[in-house]
Write a protein that holds these residues in place. Structure first.
Motif: not given
Length: 65
Positions: A10-15
């Motif tokens: 994901a663009a904002n980093g993995t959960p």
């Protein structure tokens, strides 16, 4: 690769990464954030560009030190 993590994240980093960062900030710095408040980027230049691009308006003056 064996775990199937072979695609872009994901663009904002993995959960999991964002949750780990939240835990680190709480433990080491006494800061209280939620994973949805964390964004992971590919480098400082990219993060600074993105932050400025969403906060500046046309005609704003930016002085780069």
């Amino acid at each position: 690769m064996r775990g199937g993590q072979t695609r872009y994240t994901a663009a904002n980093g993995t959960p999991v990464l964002r949750k780990t960062i939240v835990e680190k900030l709480a433990r080491d710095n006494g800061l209280d954030y939620k994973p949805e408040n964390i964004v992971v980027g590919s480098g400082g230049k990219n993060i600074i560009f993105l932050a400025l691009s969403v906060t500046l308006n046309p005609g704003d003056e930016v002085i780069i030190h």
